[in-house]
Design an enzyme around this catalytic site. Structure first.
Site, PDB file in Angstrom:
ATOM      1  N   THR A 476      -4.574  60.667 -14.039  1.00  0.00           N
ATOM      2  CA  THR A 476      -4.457  61.838 -14.675  1.00  0.00           C
ATOM      3  C   THR A 476      -3.057  62.729 -14.182  1.00  0.00           C
ATOM      4  O   THR A 476      -2.769  63.607 -14.860  1.00  0.00           O
ATOM      5  CB  THR A 476      -5.523  62.867 -14.480  1.00  0.00           C
ATOM      6  OG1 THR A 476      -5.759  63.075 -13.026  1.00  0.00           O
ATOM      7  CG2 THR A 476      -6.683  62.442 -14.985  1.00  0.00           C
ATOM      8  N   ALA A 518      -7.932  69.415 -11.945  1.00  0.00           N
ATOM      9  CA  ALA A 518      -6.366  70.000 -11.936  1.00  0.00           C
ATOM     10  C   ALA A 518      -6.487  71.448 -11.566  1.00  0.00           C
ATOM     11  O   ALA A 518      -5.699  71.685 -10.886  1.00  0.00           O
ATOM     12  CB  ALA A 518      -5.797  69.675 -13.259  1.00  0.00           C
ATOM     13  N   LEU A 623       0.607  72.460 -16.903  1.00  0.00           N
ATOM     14  CA  LEU A 623       1.016  72.220 -15.605  1.00  0.00           C
ATOM     15  C   LEU A 623       2.211  71.127 -15.727  1.00  0.00           C
ATOM     16  O   LEU A 623       2.991  71.081 -14.870  1.00  0.00           O
ATOM     17  CB  LEU A 623      -0.137  71.898 -14.523  1.00  0.00           C
ATOM     18  CG  LEU A 623      -1.077  72.753 -14.413  1.00  0.00           C
ATOM     19  CD1 LEU A 623      -2.269  72.116 -13.500  1.00  0.00           C
ATOM     20  CD2 LEU A 623      -0.772  74.014 -13.592  1.00  0.00           C
ATOM     21  N   LYS A 626       3.853  66.415 -19.946  1.00  0.00           N
ATOM     22  CA  LYS A 626       3.993  65.038 -20.298  1.00  0.00           C
ATOM     23  C   LYS A 626       2.462  64.606 -19.961  1.00  0.00           C
ATOM     24  O   LYS A 626       1.778  63.761 -20.534  1.00  0.00           O
ATOM     25  CB  LYS A 626       5.140  64.190 -19.683  1.00  0.00           C
ATOM     26  CG  LYS A 626       4.953  62.745 -19.844  1.00  0.00           C
ATOM     27  CD  LYS A 626       5.910  61.984 -19.076  1.00  0.00           C
ATOM     28  CE  LYS A 626       7.456  62.225 -19.924  1.00  0.00           C
ATOM     29  NZ  LYS A 626       8.488  61.492 -19.119  1.00  0.00           N
ATOM     30  N   GLU A 698     -11.409  66.054 -20.696  1.00  0.00           N
ATOM     31  CA  GLU A 698     -12.159  65.758 -21.576  1.00  0.00           C
ATOM     32  C   GLU A 698     -12.257  66.455 -22.702  1.00  0.00           C
ATOM     33  O   GLU A 698     -12.937  66.056 -23.880  1.00  0.00           O
ATOM     34  CB  GLU A 698     -13.578  65.837 -20.875  1.00  0.00           C
ATOM     35  CG  GLU A 698     -13.781  65.241 -19.606  1.00  0.00           C
ATOM     36  CD  GLU A 698     -14.857  65.609 -18.762  1.00  0.00           C
ATOM     37  OE1 GLU A 698     -15.826  64.918 -18.259  1.00  0.00           O
ATOM     38  OE2 GLU A 698     -14.612  66.617 -18.228  1.00  0.00           O
TER      39      GLU A 698
END
Length: 737
Positions: A476, A518, A623, A626, A698
């Site tokens: 991730t 995250a 954050l 990309k 998700e």
């Protein structure tokens, strides 16, 4: 140690004053080179100190009953075989479910197909496999229950303290009886399994009474106590390393391979590797249960919902408490005074159900958003206009205010970018040669929450930063976003930040799961960095808000000082501690989005081709542009697969999946994946986390399946209610050629 409990907004931080230009930038993954060159070591690739042996699980070929006898004489005599372990009382029968105290023990009884009976250990993988197959097992078979619908009469309500208890508000039945427009439809989704690229593998090595285990573990703090309890050893004697994970999706909370490897290595006195085959993990690692969802909607002629209900029947293996929380996405999504969200759990003899990416929303939103499309058509309304008409001003179930919610903006931005105004409402009206073309849309929604997280940040005498936490990266981009947050907060270039992850002896991070990783892990890093900034400001003789950090220097007043000079000979070190608090109850927190699909349906063969997908998402601060886009696109591919491909097919006679490999368990491949666009409506959410971010991983999967389903209906007039959509559903309803 710097601690913050999320009972209120975090307040000003170094990120607000940051000028390094790292936060949100589309920076390449800092671990990318190691991965593409093979330098990154995954669970099965580590090199232990001793000579490596190989273990192969012995699994049951009968789903229900008991083991009568087990003859391993022939297996033990085979060349290269070291041991055949079948009698250790700690042997697991399958993967543990998250939050379990220990792995389920193999006690000789059989409750589902493929349960683990033991482990063959040999000098090579091939020898271990041959020995496992040579073990002769005699069973006492009894008739099992494999049909969820047939077991509905004895289904149970959620257990006390369940993540999603039954929610009933008002009187849905009465509202349905008096409403001007209603729908009452049942939708089904099949069993689904994890199909991560990296297999489940572990290498265990003992040095005296201390265990080092290399595994593929998403949430370290949830796994290490389970392993310790299952082995019967103190947790401080266990060292788990999981620096890289090749996909997890909820399935790598700690599989049976970890305990099997540890038991075998202890017994034979040398390191052991256990790597589940694809066929084995279908049955020994939990998956997603089937669902049977009754959706009821009641509305006025003007399109105002007066009732919304999602009543679901799901399956679970006997005695286990997890169940698919189908209605999670629906709870806070649309207005409507009368509300009902219930789940009934049928206990049958199938592989255990556990967390699969976006538990609840991934399948629940497929049904709800297809029903919303059906209702919009019945009302004669545009699907987006119908959804907008039922946008609540506060959480319609709990009454709490929303932290941030930009769903209307997602609709508008998505419709504009996708060209929704070109959609023809009449099914089958648009044709290109032999292809019928349709457009569909759906809402994406996902709950948002934080998890406890700790991270150590060290500013070295050289003016570099080091981050240490047992947080994991399942592809991730965790390595990168932690470096970006620290670099921005401390005024350092990305190359001056070193990140170490996946070591159980480092501070306990949130782990990767539930889309909380995250926001939680970066927040604990930020809390540590703010404490370091405060110390730097003290040494500069300035207040933190008066100081600028950039390119390895501190600037305050007329002074510009290198961080290395401020640090001196001893590193400045802080541990940032994040604890969820009242904010999660004071505010209704969620992430939202709008999903759009264009499909072609062949007018003769019924073949469905997804031509375009587009999603616009509201998930707080971005954050890394990309990695965020990559996560969104990955989720959308999952949703495409759920609509058209994925189904683990259960043999109702044996309780076994008949398509338990990637040749027969179909997931989208390159030829199935069209042009995909993902965009973000960014709004920093101060109520959700110190960094202002919310979960994304998700969210992307939620709603896509319905958008594809709705597009198929718009293309050809066939309304699928059972997924995946297969030709036998589409062909009979195709319009005449």
């Amino acid at each position: 140690m710097a601690e913050f409990r999320m009972d209120a907004d975090y307040g000003a931080s170094a990120l607000d004053r940051g000028v390094q230009g790292l936060l949100g930038a589309p920076i390449d993954r800092i671990d990318g080179v190691a991965k593409v060159t093979g330098a990154a070591r995954y669970a099965a690739e580590h090199q232990p100190q001793g000579k490596l042996a190989y273990g192969f699980p012995i699994t049951a070929s009968v789903a229900t009953g008991a083991v009568k006898s087990l003859d391993k004489t022939e297996a033990e005599a085979m060349p290269g075989v070291i041991a055949v372990i079948t009698e250790d009382p700690r042997l697991p029968r399958e993967a543990h479910i998250i939050r379990a105290e220990r792995m389920p023990v193999n006690d000789g009884t059989l409750e589902s197909y493929g349960q683990i009976l033991g482990l063959a250990v040999a000098e090579s993988f091939e020898a271990a496999r041959a020995a496992a197959y040579a073990v002769k097992v005699d069973y006492v078979a009894v008739k099992g229950e494999y049909d969820t619908r047939a077991a509905e009469h004895k289904a149970q309500d959620p257990h006390e303290g369940a993540m999603l208890p039954n929610v009933i508000k008002g009187d849905v039945d009465a509202a349905m009886a008096t409403a001007e427009v209603t729908i009452d439809v049942t939708y089904t989704t099949p069993y689904q399994v994890h199909a991560a690229m990296e297999p489940h593998a572990a290498i265990a090595e003992w040095q005296g009474d201390e265990l080092t285990l290399y595994g593929s573990i998403q949430i370290m703090r949830g796994f290490t106590p389970v392993l310790a309890n299952s082995l019967g050893v103190p947790i401080e004697k266990i060292h788990v390393l999981s620096p890289y994970i090749g996909g997890g999706f909820g399935g790598k909370s700690g599989g049976p391979e970890t305990l099997l490897a540890a038991i075998a290595a202890q017994q034979i006195g040398q390191p052991v590797k256990v790597q589940l085959t694809r066929q084995q993990l279908f049955h020994s690692v939990y998956g997603r249960s089937d669902t049977h969802q009754r959706i009821r909607l009641a509305a006025t002629r003007e399109g105002k919902l007066t009732a919304i209900a999602q009543d679901s029947l799901v399956s679970q293996k006997t005695g286990l408490g997890f169940f698919e929380p189908v209605a999670l996405g629906a709870l806070s999504l649309y207005a409507g005074e009368n509300r009902r969200f219930t789940t009934r759990i049928a206990k049958i003899n199938v592989t255990p159900a556990g967390a699969v990416r976006a538990p609840g929303e991934a399948v629940g939103m497929m049904a709800l958003e297809t029903a919303m499309d059906e209702m919009a058509e019945k009302l004669g309304m545009d699907p987006i206009a119908f959804r907008k008409a039922n946008e609540p001003t506060s959480d319609p179930t709990s009454g709490a205010p929303f932290s941030t919610r930009r769903l209307i903006d997602c609709y508008d931005e998505g419709a504009k970018r996708f060209g929704w105004d070109q959609r023809v409402a009449t099914p089958g009206a648009r044709r290109e040669g032999d292809w019928l073309i349709g457009m569909g849309m759906a809402t994406a929604a996902r709950v948002n929450f934080l998890a406890d997280s700790k991270a150590r940040v060290r500013l070295t005498p050289e003016g570099h930063a080091e981050i240490e936490t047992d947080m994991t990266d399942i592809g991730t981009g965790t390595y990168t976003i932690l470096a970006q947050v620290a670099g921005e907060a401390l005024g350092l270039p990305i190359g001056a930040v070193k990140v170490r992850l996946g070591d159980s002896r480092d501070p306990s991070g949130a782990g990767s799961g539930g889309s909380f990783g995250a926001a939680s892990s970066t927040s604990s890093v930020l809390i540590a960095c703010d404490a370091i900034v405060a110390e730097l400001a003290r040494r500069m003789g300035a207040a933190p808000e008066e100081m600028t950090l950039k390119d390895g220097h501190a600037i305050a007043g007329n002074r510009r000082v290198a961080l290395s000079d401020l640090v001196g000979g001893a590193a400045i070190e802080e541990i940032g501690v994040l604890t969820p608090g009242r904010n999660s109850r004071s505010w209704s927190q969620g992430t939202f989005g709008a999903q759009f699909a264009e499909v072609g349906v062949h007018a003769v063969t019924g073949e469905v081709r997804v031509r375009r997908l587009l999603g616009v998402f509201d998930c707080g601060r971005i954050l890394n542009a990309k990695t965020a886009r990559s996560q969104a696109i990955g989720g959308m591919i999952w949703g495409l697969g759920y609509a058209l491909h994925e189904a683990a097919v259960l043999d109702p006679r044996t309780g076994a999946y008949v398509n338990r490999d990637l040749a027969e368990y179909h997931i989208p491949v390159n030829a199935d994946v069209p042009q995909i666009e993902a965009y973000f409506i960014e709004e920093i959410d101060p109520h959700a986390s110190p960094v202002g971010a919310k979960g994304l991983g998700e969210l992307g999967i939620s709603g896509v399946g319905a958008a594809v389903t709705n597009a198929v209906y718009n293309a050809c007039g066939v309304r699928a209610r059972d997924w995946p959509m297969t030709l036998d559903q589409i062909l009979p309803g195709l319009p005449g050629v």
